[in-house]
Design a protein around this motif. Structure first.
Motif, mmCIF file in Angstrom:
data_model
loop_
_atom_site.group_PDB
_atom_site.id
_atom_site.type_symbol
_atom_site.label_atom_id
_atom_site.label_comp_id
_atom_site.label_asym_id
_atom_site.label_seq_id
_atom_site.Cartn_x
_atom_site.Cartn_y
_atom_site.Cartn_z
ATOM 1 N N THR A 11 -28.736 -1.441 -5.615
ATOM 2 C CA THR A 11 -28.351 -2.327 -6.705
ATOM 3 C C THR A 11 -28.369 -1.596 -8.034
ATOM 4 O O THR A 11 -29.348 -0.955 -8.377
ATOM 5 N N ILE A 14 -29.613 -4.812 -13.186
ATOM 6 C CA ILE A 14 -29.343 -6.243 -13.317
ATOM 7 C C ILE A 14 -29.812 -6.698 -14.692
ATOM 8 O O ILE A 14 -30.887 -6.313 -15.148
ATOM 9 N N THR A 16 -31.581 -9.082 -16.345
ATOM 10 C CA THR A 16 -32.538 -10.106 -15.920
ATOM 11 C C THR A 16 -32.492 -11.350 -16.801
ATOM 12 O O THR A 16 -32.688 -12.460 -16.307
ATOM 13 N N LEU A 19 -29.382 -13.267 -15.726
ATOM 14 C CA LEU A 19 -29.611 -13.778 -14.374
ATOM 15 C C LEU A 19 -30.515 -15.010 -14.390
ATOM 16 O O LEU A 19 -30.186 -16.042 -13.797
ATOM 17 N N ARG A 22 -28.778 -18.053 -15.805
ATOM 18 C CA ARG A 22 -27.843 -18.670 -14.855
ATOM 19 C C ARG A 22 -28.590 -19.452 -13.776
ATOM 20 O O ARG A 22 -28.174 -20.552 -13.399
ATOM 21 N N TRP A 59 -34.847 -4.916 -16.569
ATOM 22 C CA TRP A 59 -34.756 -4.275 -15.259
ATOM 23 C C TRP A 59 -35.442 -2.912 -15.234
ATOM 24 O O TRP A 59 -36.208 -2.610 -14.321
ATOM 25 N N PHE A 70 -35.852 -10.735 -8.599
ATOM 26 C CA PHE A 70 -34.562 -10.758 -9.294
ATOM 27 C C PHE A 70 -33.416 -10.468 -8.328
ATOM 28 O O PHE A 70 -32.332 -11.038 -8.449
ATOM 29 N N ILE A 71 -33.680 -9.593 -7.359
ATOM 30 C CA ILE A 71 -32.683 -9.339 -6.314
ATOM 31 C C ILE A 71 -32.453 -10.623 -5.516
ATOM 32 O O ILE A 71 -31.321 -11.003 -5.229
ATOM 33 N N HIS A 74 -30.403 -12.970 -7.505
ATOM 34 C CA HIS A 74 -29.015 -12.500 -7.532
ATOM 35 C C HIS A 74 -28.300 -12.857 -6.223
ATOM 36 O O HIS A 74 -27.173 -13.367 -6.237
ATOM 37 N N SER A 78 -25.231 -15.658 -5.452
ATOM 38 C CA SER A 78 -24.002 -15.200 -4.794
ATOM 39 C C SER A 78 -23.686 -15.980 -3.520
ATOM 40 O O SER A 78 -22.601 -15.842 -2.969
#
Length: 107
Positions: A11, A14, A16, A19, A22, A59, A70-71, A74, A78
């Motif tokens: 990855t 990102i 953060t 993210l 959202r 990040w 956080f992954i 994400h 998705s």
């Protein structure tokens, strides 16, 4: 990728703050709580989730372990079925899932 670490390794950086903003928007729009999200998606307590969502570290300042939630966020954002899955988890917790007719339990 077979492990969370492989996903993290592949990855790129990102944002953060974006993210978490959202994630909060989606949860609020669908009237889903941080506690539910934390348990079902991140495997974390409400307090930890609240801290992550309100004060995300950049990040580059996170350790590999610190990047994992956080992954997961994400990946969750998705997933086109993320809300349905979360609502199903909520139904299971409340004992409202009829597993004999539930598309999630039958699959």
């Amino acid at each position: 990728p077979s492990s969370m670490l492989e996903v993290i390794a592949m990855t790129s950086e990102i944002d953060t703050l974006d993210l978490t903003s959202r994630v909060k928007d989606v949860l609020q729009f669908h009237n889903l709580g941080q506690k539910l999200f934390g348990e079902a998606v991140l495997g974390l307590s409400q307090g930890s989730v609240s801290e992550l969502l309100s004060k995300p570290k950049p990040w580059h300042m996170l350790s590999i372990k610190g990047r994992e939630p956080f992954i997961k966020m994400h990946l969750w954002l998705s997933d086109p079925q993320n809300i349905d899955r979360l609502k199903h988890y909520q139904s299971q917790i409340k004992g409202r899932c009829d597993s004999s007719q539930c598309k999630w339990c039958l699959s």
